[in-house]
Design a protein around this motif. Sequence first.
Motif, PDB file in Angstrom:
ATOM      1  N   ILE A 478       0.929  -1.186  -0.143  1.00 22.06           N
ATOM      2  CA  ILE A 478      -0.129   0.136  -0.285  1.00 22.06           C
ATOM      3  C   ILE A 478       0.954   1.201   0.022  1.00 22.06           C
ATOM      4  N   MET A 479       0.925   1.929  -1.145  1.00 27.32           N
ATOM      5  CA  MET A 479       1.715   3.241  -1.182  1.00 27.32           C
ATOM      6  C   MET A 479       0.954   4.387  -1.181  1.00 27.32           C
ATOM      7  N   PRO A 480       0.895   5.068  -0.166  1.00 24.26           N
ATOM      8  CA  PRO A 480       0.125   6.526   0.057  1.00 24.26           C
ATOM      9  C   PRO A 480       0.904   7.237  -0.758  1.00 24.26           C
ATOM     10  N   LEU A 481       0.030   8.095  -1.773  1.00 23.45           N
ATOM     11  CA  LEU A 481       0.681   9.153  -2.654  1.00 23.45           C
ATOM     12  C   LEU A 481       0.051  10.460  -2.179  1.00 23.45           C
ATOM     13  N   GLY A 482       1.068  11.566  -2.035  1.00 26.95           N
ATOM     14  CA  GLY A 482       0.628  13.000  -1.626  1.00 26.95           C
ATOM     15  C   GLY A 482       1.260  13.485  -0.763  1.00 26.95           C
ATOM     16  N   THR A 483       1.253  14.694  -0.517  1.00 28.86           N
ATOM     17  CA  THR A 483       2.131  15.369   0.283  1.00 28.86           C
ATOM     18  C   THR A 483       1.225  15.880   1.643  1.00 28.86           C
ATOM     19  N   ILE A 484       1.807  15.714   2.772  1.00 31.73           N
ATOM     20  CA  ILE A 484       0.981  16.278   4.135  1.00 31.73           C
ATOM     21  C   ILE A 484       1.716  17.629   4.437  1.00 31.73           C
ATOM     22  N   HIS A 485       1.109  18.694   4.718  1.00 35.94           N
ATOM     23  CA  HIS A 485       1.593  20.010   5.012  1.00 35.94           C
ATOM     24  C   HIS A 485       1.201  20.175   6.636  1.00 35.94           C
ATOM     25  N   ALA A 486       2.022  20.982   7.434  1.00 39.64           N
ATOM     26  CA  ALA A 486       1.782  21.325   8.656  1.00 39.64           C
ATOM     27  C   ALA A 486       2.384  22.846   8.738  1.00 39.64           C
ATOM     28  N   ILE A 487       1.539  23.705   9.069  1.00 38.24           N
ATOM     29  CA  ILE A 487       1.749  25.120   9.049  1.00 38.24           C
ATOM     30  C   ILE A 487       1.680  25.559  10.394  1.00 38.24           C
ATOM     31  N   PHE A 488       2.558  26.325  11.001  1.00 37.12           N
ATOM     32  CA  PHE A 488       2.447  26.912  12.201  1.00 37.12           C
ATOM     33  C   PHE A 488       2.441  28.539  12.167  1.00 37.12           C
ATOM     34  N   GLU A 489       1.662  29.017  13.036  1.00 39.57           N
ATOM     35  CA  GLU A 489       1.503  30.370  12.964  1.00 39.57           C
ATOM     36  C   GLU A 489       2.649  31.233  13.400  1.00 39.57           C
ATOM     37  N   LYS A 490       3.285  30.487  14.507  1.00 37.95           N
ATOM     38  CA  LYS A 490       4.358  31.339  15.155  1.00 37.95           C
ATOM     39  C   LYS A 490       5.609  30.849  14.415  1.00 37.95           C
ATOM     40  N   GLY A 491       6.301  31.685  13.798  1.00 35.37           N
ATOM     41  CA  GLY A 491       7.378  31.824  12.581  1.00 35.37           C
ATOM     42  C   GLY A 491       7.170  31.525  11.331  1.00 35.37           C
ATOM     43  N   ASN A 492       5.953  31.232  11.241  1.00 35.90           N
ATOM     44  CA  ASN A 492       5.218  30.868   9.825  1.00 35.90           C
ATOM     45  C   ASN A 492       5.768  29.783   9.189  1.00 35.90           C
ATOM     46  N   ASN A 493       6.350  28.511  10.052  1.00 36.54           N
ATOM     47  CA  ASN A 493       7.085  27.471   9.724  1.00 36.54           C
ATOM     48  C   ASN A 493       6.127  26.595   8.892  1.00 36.54           C
ATOM     49  N   HIS A 494       6.428  26.126   7.683  1.00 38.68           N
ATOM     50  CA  HIS A 494       5.749  25.417   6.654  1.00 38.68           C
ATOM     51  C   HIS A 494       6.642  23.977   6.526  1.00 38.68           C
ATOM     52  N   TYR A 495       5.825  22.962   7.068  1.00 38.60           N
ATOM     53  CA  TYR A 495       6.699  21.561   6.741  1.00 38.60           C
ATOM     54  C   TYR A 495       6.019  20.862   5.936  1.00 38.60           C
ATOM     55  N   THR A 496       6.542  20.029   5.052  1.00 35.48           N
ATOM     56  CA  THR A 496       6.028  18.789   4.270  1.00 35.48           C
ATOM     57  C   THR A 496       6.686  17.381   4.545  1.00 35.48           C
ATOM     58  N   TRP A 497       5.909  16.454   4.175  1.00 36.27           N
ATOM     59  CA  TRP A 497       6.394  15.047   4.147  1.00 36.27           C
ATOM     60  C   TRP A 497       5.538  14.192   3.302  1.00 36.27           C
ATOM     61  N   LYS A 498       6.188  13.141   2.835  1.00 33.96           N
ATOM     62  CA  LYS A 498       5.199  12.083   2.397  1.00 33.96           C
ATOM     63  C   LYS A 498       5.093  10.973   3.215  1.00 33.96           C
ATOM     64  N   LYS A 499       4.246   9.861   3.081  1.00 30.63           N
ATOM     65  CA  LYS A 499       4.097   8.811   3.794  1.00 30.63           C
ATOM     66  C   LYS A 499       5.027   7.311   3.274  1.00 30.63           C
ATOM     67  N   VAL A 500       5.150   6.316   4.163  1.00 28.74           N
ATOM     68  CA  VAL A 500       6.216   5.386   3.743  1.00 28.74           C
ATOM     69  C   VAL A 500       5.095   4.260   3.332  1.00 28.74           C
ATOM     70  N   THR A 501       5.691   3.337   2.773  1.00 23.19           N
ATOM     71  CA  THR A 501       4.966   2.103   2.186  1.00 23.19           C
ATOM     72  C   THR A 501       4.670   1.063   3.249  1.00 23.19           C
TER      73      THR A 501
END
Length: 727
Positions: A478-501
């Motif tokens: 099972i291979m999840p495709l797509g990107t996950i985004h986490a955005i924090f108001e403090k510092g406006n830090n924007h993180y992305t990652w993908k899932k493993v198989t």
Amino acid sequence: MCTVSVPKICLLILGAVMSEPKTPTPPPAGDTYKGWVFKWTNYIKGYQRRWFVLSNGLLSYYRTQAEMGHTCRGTINLATATITVDDACNFVISNGGAQTYHLKASCEVERQRWITALELAKAKAARMQAESAPGQGGVSQNSEVQSALRTLGSKVEDLSTCNDLISKHGSALQRSLSELDSLRMTGEAGDKIRQVTERATLFRITSNAMINACRDFLALAQAHSKRWQKALQAERDQRVRLEETLEQLAKQHNHLERAFRGAAQANATADNTSAAGPGKGEASDDDDDDNEFFDAMEEAPEFITVPEPLAMNQESPSQELVPLKKRRTCISDKPNYSLNLWSIMKNCIGKELSKIPMPVNFNEPISMLQRLSEDLEYHELLDKASKCQSSLEQMCYVAAFSVSSYSTTVYRTGKPFNPLLGETYELDRRRESGYRSLCEQVSHHPPAAAHHVISNRGWTLRQEITVASKFRGKYLSIMPLGTIHAIFEKGNNHYTWKKVTTTVHNIIVGKLWIDQSGEIDVVNHTTGDHCHLKFAPYSYFSRDVARKVTGVVMDKDGKAHYVLSGTWDEKMEFSRVMQSSRGENGTEGKQKTVYQTLKAREVWRRNPLPEGAETMYYFTDLALTLNEPEEGMAPTDSRRRPDQRLMEDGRWDEANSEKQRLEEKQRSVRREREREAASQRAPHDSYQALWFERCEDQITGEQIHIYKGGYWEAKDCGSWEGCPDIF
């Protein structure tokens, strides 16, 4: 006329072809023979006692009599088998080399009884096979060919009726013309009579030609029908042989793996033999095997950590919030339904999992949207991350959050329900945990779900996940495709990652178990920081801890600041890097990096499962509440799915019927939408999601669905007019 008999002969031939195929009559009760026989398994275990059943020309065996209702260990068709006697008690049954059973009866008398029963069954099976071979195809004859032959027969019957009428009227016309000719009329009248007589003769010749052409057409159709049926039966036989061969290869592969493990285990150290792993068990023969392992070469670690005795100040535990609503802590126990997974999955090798029609027996009573919402099981990691002063320390919490979502899968071998197009799921925990979540199924082929979470504690999470899955015969990827985004108001830090198989092992034989493998790169697009996480695949021979996850947090210049380590099913720790240096070369010539770190600090630990989780699909406390009905839900919410609700209540037969109804309803709606699109010359994929809009992601450049708002406002007003009728 002589042509009258031609269509009658055709009809007789057609009747013989169109008659329903003769179904072989089942043998009487006396032809069924059952009993215990010893079967040779391997050189370690020798002969093992098995329950054999001889019926309808097939010899099948089971480990016990109780298995007869659900798990057959093997079957031989006696019509093509050879039966030989070794000695007083031993005999061998072989089917062309693909299957060979070495059997031993308890005594010579019992052996002779089996031989007599087998020979009689073989003779009868061969006779029935010979009777059904010429053109009939047995009870599995192609219904489309039969329908075509019936229609053809009806048309030829109409032609025969017309032929009779032509013959009758033609004879009357000939008599009338003969009478006119006998008047010996001269002049113009005589010429007209002769012209009419010639035309009548031509008409008769044409009619005869038409009937002859119809007869030839029918004969040709009959010949082609027989060839089609023989080709179809040959394909079916080939498919059965391939299935049997595949199952035998899988079992042989299993034997080789166990033999290899046994040889390695004999030379392993005591520490290696005691290493924990999923599904470890006693070696057994082909029909005893309940365990299977995924073996991978052990890789050298990318770094070594040397902790210093210094300790960091421990973070004070966050104050627990008391829920404002008492939620349920249990659901109905899972019924004990037995079903052979191989009987369904063997026809689906290489296919997408979402396109395989699966009964609810292999599901768990939540949808994929609810399963996606379970990523918030450890939302407090994001709460802590939002309070961090350092973006590098914040990265540690985000990385731990990306790992924590897999902890709920360790025992969860059930498949979630595939969401219907337009199905939604809300998880409103704003008053309890500070967040509320919304999922919507925005695409059906390929299946894609959009997810948006907003927290009043300073963070937003969004993702669009498309699950690609392939059944490989022995395991399911099972291979999840797509990107996950986490955005924090403090510092406006924007993180992305993908899932493993995710890999589900032991599909054919053994106990199902799940592994996660691959790599995750968590990137902070604001600062350039990144964390590389590695999920080590499970290996029987590895001395390292199972389900291990390691990672290093680095700044934009590549300098390491934190080291993470742990397992995806238990806990994660992180350590501050004080110094790094190059160590000696590893097993593959790679130079290891040695990190000198402070004492490790636990960043995440898995919550214990609720009491009795094994009878409740191994759901966590959060998962037990996901399908709990609530007031004000949208009409498209997963909690309103009737098949899912029936399954949760233990009414699986009704759930299967309801699942088929919903899927057929979805297909009919899609066909109607495609017809409308074709009439307007619009693309077939013109479906528009209700709460999400399609656009290009500014960070990754992917085409994704972003929440456009309006859902929670509609819920507050109770205004759901725009929701489609999907249930």
